[in-house]
Scaffold this active site. Sequence first.
Site, mmCIF file in Angstrom:
data_model
loop_
_atom_site.group_PDB
_atom_site.id
_atom_site.type_symbol
_atom_site.label_atom_id
_atom_site.label_comp_id
_atom_site.label_asym_id
_atom_site.label_seq_id
_atom_site.Cartn_x
_atom_site.Cartn_y
_atom_site.Cartn_z
ATOM 1 N N GLN A 136 -6.599 -1.559 1.926
ATOM 2 C CA GLN A 136 -6.053 -1.305 3.255
ATOM 3 C C GLN A 136 -6.932 -0.268 3.943
ATOM 4 O OE1 GLN A 136 -2.516 1.160 4.251
ATOM 5 N NE2 GLN A 136 -1.630 -0.745 5.027
ATOM 6 N N ALA B 170 -3.591 3.482 1.845
ATOM 7 C CA ALA B 170 -4.365 3.619 3.078
ATOM 8 C C ALA B 170 -5.679 4.330 2.765
ATOM 9 C CB ALA B 170 -3.567 4.412 4.107
ATOM 10 N N PRO C 15 0.841 -1.210 0.000
ATOM 11 C CA PRO C 15 0.000 0.000 0.000
ATOM 12 C C PRO C 15 0.868 1.250 0.000
ATOM 13 C CG PRO C 15 0.006 -1.041 2.158
ATOM 14 C CD PRO C 15 0.724 -1.980 1.249
ATOM 15 N N TYR D 281 -0.018 5.621 12.835
ATOM 16 C CA TYR D 281 -1.413 5.999 12.642
ATOM 17 C C TYR D 281 -2.243 5.468 13.823
ATOM 18 C CZ TYR D 281 0.388 7.403 8.121
ATOM 19 O OH TYR D 281 1.123 8.014 7.137
ATOM 20 N N GLY E 189 7.099 -2.150 -2.867
ATOM 21 C CA GLY E 189 6.563 -0.804 -2.987
ATOM 22 C C GLY E 189 7.252 -0.032 -4.087
ATOM 23 N N ARG F 232 -1.510 -4.919 8.936
ATOM 24 C CA ARG F 232 -0.148 -4.376 8.874
ATOM 25 C C ARG F 232 0.208 -3.815 10.238
ATOM 26 N NH1 ARG F 232 3.134 -0.936 4.377
ATOM 27 N NH2 ARG F 232 3.469 -3.090 3.726
#
Length: 354
Positions: free
Chosen positions: A100, A58, A23, A183, A324, A231
Amino acid sequence: MSVLFTPLTLRGVTLPNRIALAPMCQYTASPDGLPTDWHLVHLGARAVGGVGLVMTEATAVLPEGRISPQDTGLWSGAHVDAWRPVTAFVAAHGATPVVQLAHAGFKASTYRPWAPRRGGVPDAEGGWTPVGPGSAPFVAGYRVPTALDEAGIAGVVEAFAAAAGRAVDAGFAAVEIHAAHGYLLHEFLSPLTNHRDDGWGGDRSGRMRLTLAVARAVRAAVGEHVPVLTRISATDWDPAGWTADDSVVLAGELAAAGVDLVDCSSGGASPTATIPVGPGYQVPLAARVRREAGVATGAVGLIVEPEQAEEIVASGDADLVLLGRELLRDPYWPHRAAAKLRATPTWPAQYARA
């Protein structure tokens, strides 16, 4: 035979190979959080490129859970309709579409990376007041958050569950819970950011409570056949923070709550952490969680070469590799890797002459 190019079954879904698009925020959604043509092309290109699991950036479960005003969301029926063409294209080209689900917590309402300014976006520019485990901002220049109360925490759990149900309606074959990178869920997990003295803080059990409540709610929302991934930041890279020991315990609890694979990233809770970045630097975290918690894991972080990816899954360090930046540079990396590892590339007919 290349292990990297063998299928992986998670509940009712079988991935065609062990390669996943990690992601990565694109900061290109509409002002109300809808995916755009950019997302269709960006995610679709990786499906055409042979990636087995294509994961979105996200995607916020609530408007105030966006990292930036340009983040995607999944908090309404309009988002379901907007995501359907993306998931349909990804699935039609042989990949498994996964969303995600995220809440940015006190890192919300910030400028996207290429904006001329940094830090918190003011209300006048489309920003909002973020929330978190407490009322302290992440760093100077970020918005001051509102500490979540019991009703706010219940609302977060409900929002993750509702978004997970919408994800299934939108055509996603699996969901990932974002509990990493500083987060909201990670903010509750880490002692660096959670200083609460109620039942949502304190010892490790209290700090894990929100993440596990979300995992159970998401599992209930998607049913028994849809895989749920999570995750985590497997370490804060700070001896006073969340550790790999903690992650082994959390992963075992997540598995008991119905999580099928733990995606092991790291960092994000401390702006001053010293992270030993290098090729495959997070792979040992995935290997340890897999070995000691007895749950499938994904490895991520500077995985670049086909032989490197092959070794990770063939050795049993992880069940899946997430790429990624390398897939930003080369959307067709899986086809190139298949040729190098003497597996069978799965070029679409339109590209077969390549």
